[in-house]
Design a protein around this motif. Structure first.
Motif, mmCIF file in Angstrom:
data_model
loop_
_atom_site.group_PDB
_atom_site.id
_atom_site.type_symbol
_atom_site.label_atom_id
_atom_site.label_comp_id
_atom_site.label_asym_id
_atom_site.label_seq_id
_atom_site.Cartn_x
_atom_site.Cartn_y
_atom_site.Cartn_z
ATOM 1 N N GLU A 110 2.401 124.425 8.015
ATOM 2 C CA GLU A 110 1.818 124.624 6.153
ATOM 3 C C GLU A 110 1.088 124.570 6.081
ATOM 4 O O GLU A 110 1.007 125.596 4.738
ATOM 5 C CB GLU A 110 2.142 122.736 6.046
ATOM 6 C CG GLU A 110 3.114 121.870 6.218
ATOM 7 C CD GLU A 110 3.331 120.511 5.919
ATOM 8 O OE1 GLU A 110 2.034 119.600 5.966
ATOM 9 O OE2 GLU A 110 3.875 119.485 6.076
ATOM 10 N N GLY A 120 7.297 125.188 3.928
ATOM 11 C CA GLY A 120 6.215 124.584 4.117
ATOM 12 C C GLY A 120 6.532 124.087 5.347
ATOM 13 O O GLY A 120 6.482 122.906 6.412
ATOM 14 N N LYS A 121 6.941 122.417 4.067
ATOM 15 C CA LYS A 121 7.145 120.983 3.875
ATOM 16 C C LYS A 121 8.550 121.055 5.591
ATOM 17 O O LYS A 121 8.475 120.242 5.875
ATOM 18 C CB LYS A 121 7.392 120.383 3.214
ATOM 19 C CG LYS A 121 5.378 120.343 2.637
ATOM 20 C CD LYS A 121 6.254 119.679 0.641
ATOM 21 C CE LYS A 121 4.861 119.420 0.387
ATOM 22 N NZ LYS A 121 4.773 118.721 -1.092
#
Length: 347
Positions: A187, A199-200
């Motif tokens: 992340e 990223g999540k």
């Protein structure tokens, strides 16, 4: 399949006959150690084995994204860094983790520089670390990077200041290698490159894979004593301890870290250290194992032959590109190592 035949089933009625057959049956049971026991119940595979991923490249979470820039992030060294352009990315660290993350985020085409250790998908990207792992300021600046991703193990404070003085955005990340740090690292890289949603998503996928892989590891009582060895020819032979990253990997594999009593992340192997550690199994990098002459050559390293693992030649190797990368491949790494260690079939 039945292991022993009952005396009654053979229809033997004499006292002597029953006695002889009973002794025979008990002998068979003792010799087989209870038939039907699987490899996991006996502590897993014996002898050498290679943990293999069918594809060393992580699967990108999606097609190449368009970063939302500029973005200001706090670098791990404490500096506030504003990234305005992610079109020319250099990602350098000891195990190639940062370049793997960039690739898995879908930004592989933007990589212009990488570490010596690299996944196949980016082998054509210039290796900016060179053969000895050192970084050259002039060579780095010649690539005209828009952002430089690294850690404090790879880049010295002097080189950091030189790069920033030349106008390069340098973002540092935590060099510690733990299972808990994998998703935050993913992340953090995504945030620095202006793709936080990617990223999540990648973090969620990776966390799910890690949790599933750890849950599938066969339980051992007592756990296997595992030692991770870092090998680079017989001139560099080191035993991993706390903080090496290998300790977290061994824990995920349900093992007991044979190097837990060490005072440093890596110490030079000595006969005394190996005999005291007494590992049942050795984990090594594939290229490192080759550099000492394979399993037979490893047995000549001081103390190895005197350990349970050395006597049984119980060695599991895995590609240098992934075994300690602690990136998007981590769940698959645990699964492959578990299969090599315990002989359990993939789900």
């Amino acid at each position: 399949m039945r292991c022993a035949t009952s005396v009654q089933a053979l229809g033997v009625r004499s006292t002597m006959g029953r006695f002889v057959l009973a002794v025979l049956a008990l002998t068979l049971v003792a010799a087989t150690g209870a038939c039907g026991a699987d490899t996991a119940s006996t502590g897993g595979q014996r002898g050498p084995a290679t943990a293999t991923l069918t594809d060393l490249d992580p699967v990108p979470i999606g097609p190449e994204p368009t970063p939302a820039l500029p973005v200001t992030v706090r670098s791990f060294d404490g500096a506030e860094v504003t990234v305005t352009d992610a079109s020319r990315i250099i990602a350098v660290d000891r195990y190639g983790t940062l370049s793997q993350i960039v690739y898995a985020l879908g930004l592989g085409p933007k990589l212009i520089g990488r570490s010596t250790v690299a996944i196949p998908a980016i082998r054509d990207v210039p290796n900016v670390a060179g053969g000895n792992g050192s970084l050259n300021l002039e060579a780095l600046l010649a690539l005209r990077p828009s952002v430089f991703l690294t850690d404090d193990v790879t880049v010295t404070p002097q080189l950091r200041e030189q790069l920033r003085g030349a106008g390069v955005n340098v973002v540092f990340f935590d060099s510690k290698r733990t299972m808990e740090g994998v998703v935050p690292q993913i992340e953090a890289v995504a945030n620095a490159l202006g793709v936080p949603d990617r990223g999540k998503r990648l973090g969620q996928r990776t966390r799910g894979e890690i949790d599933a892989a750890v849950a599938a590891v066969p339980k051992q009582d007592p756990p296997l004593r595992m030692a991770f060895l870092y090998l680079r020819s017989t001139a560099i032979t080191m035993l991993a301890g706390p903080g090496s990253g290998a300790d977290s990997l061994i824990a995920a594999l349900g093992g007991a870290d044979a190097g837990a009593a060490l005072s440093e992340p890596f110490v030079t192997i000595t006969s005394e250290a190996m005999i005291s550690a007494a590992p049942d199994l050795l984990l090594v990098m594939t290229d490192g194992l080759k550099s000492v002459g394979g399993v037979d050559g490893l047995a000549k390293v001081p103390g190895i032959a005197q350990t349970p693992a050395g006597r049984d030649k119980r060695v599991v190797d895995m590609s240098d590109q992934v075994i300690l990368s602690y990136g998007p491949n981590t769940g698959r790494v645990i699964t492959a190592l578990s299969q090599a260690v315990y002989g359990n079939a993939p789900a």
